[in-house]
Write a protein that holds these residues in place. Structure first.
Motif: not given
Length: 258
Positions: A115, A111-112, A31-33, A5, A108, A26, A29, A2, A8
């Motif tokens: 994980t 991208l992940y 994700a930090k956005v 990445i 997304i 988001v 997974v 990650t 985002l």
């Protein structure tokens, strides 16, 4: 994985089911956005909406100056996040703005994918099945349901029920509570926003023709209801589905379309 990445930024509107696909992904997974929420009824001055029923067009932070709320001028083409005037849009640093919910959902997932919380199906065949599941659900369940909700076509009820029967057939292909088995994937996140709205609006009496009552009371639809319950129990759904807000907005839209 990650660490590669980019930053985002997700532009979305919680009333929009297509945008919820992205926010669900988001959440699932982790994700930090940077999340920029657009109130479609009270768009800020830096938000341009050209198409009456589109979801978004805003100026982008990053490579071009972000317009302040006091700036009433129109963004130029270079400043537009999505020239199609829709949400969701996912901005990847200053590299690209990616529109369209199904594209963002898969991006997304890609991208992940390495994980523990991966939502990407493991094989090309399963990924193809996921895409087909999403597409078919929209064709045979959501499309006729929209006719009932916003066009008053109560005669679409049998089509919705037939569509649910077909989806149940697809669910039988894999053992487990979700579309492809025991793990949530893009297949589920692609349809969950629409399932949530069908059942929530139906419970509120907005799905005419007795369709909701048929779904929840007739045992022939039990596997679909179980599937819906499993998805709507996900923390990601609770985090991205504001029931009171969506009911308020949908009631207003249905009344306006009557």
């Amino acid at each position: 994985m990650t660490t590669s990445i980019p930053e985002l930024t997700l532009y979305s509107a919680k009333v929009c089911p297509w945008a919820q696909r992205a926010t669900l992904a988001v959440e699932e997974v982790g994700a930090k956005v940077n999340h920029i929420e657009i109130d479609l009824a009270n768009k800020p001055s830096w938000c341009l909406l050209r198409a009456p029923r589109s979801c978004l067009l805003v100026s982008r932070p990053g490579s071009v100056p972000r317009r302040k709320p006091s700036d009433q001028s129109t963004p130029t083409d270079a400043e537009k996040v999505n020239p199609a005037s829709k949400v969701p849009v996912l901005a990847l640093g200053n590299e690209a703005n990616i529109p369209e919910s199904h594209v963002i959902l898969e991006l997304i997932a890609d991208l992940y994918k390495d994980t523990e919380k991966s939502i990407l199906p493991e094989t090309p065949l399963l990924r193809a099945e996921a895409r087909y599941f999403i597409e078919r659900f929209n064709q045979v369940v959501w499309t006729p349901a929209v006719g009932i909700l916003f066009q008053g076509k109560a005669e679409n009820g049998p089509s919705v029920l037939a569509g649910i029967t077909e989806i149940q057939g697809l669910l039988k292909k894999h053992a487990g509570p979700f579309a492809l088995g025991s793990k949530v994937t893009i297949a589920d996140l692609g349809v969950l926003p629409f399932i949530g709205r069908i059942l929530t609006l139906g419970k509120a009496g907005l799905l005419k023709g007795g369709v909701y009552e048929e779904i929840v009371k007739d045992s022939k639809y039990k596997s679909f209801v179980d599937y819906a319950d499993a998805l709507m129990a996900r923390p990601s759904f609770a985090a991205t589905f504001d029931e009171a807000y969506i009911l308020e907005k949908m009631k207003a839209r249905i009344a306006a379309s009557a």
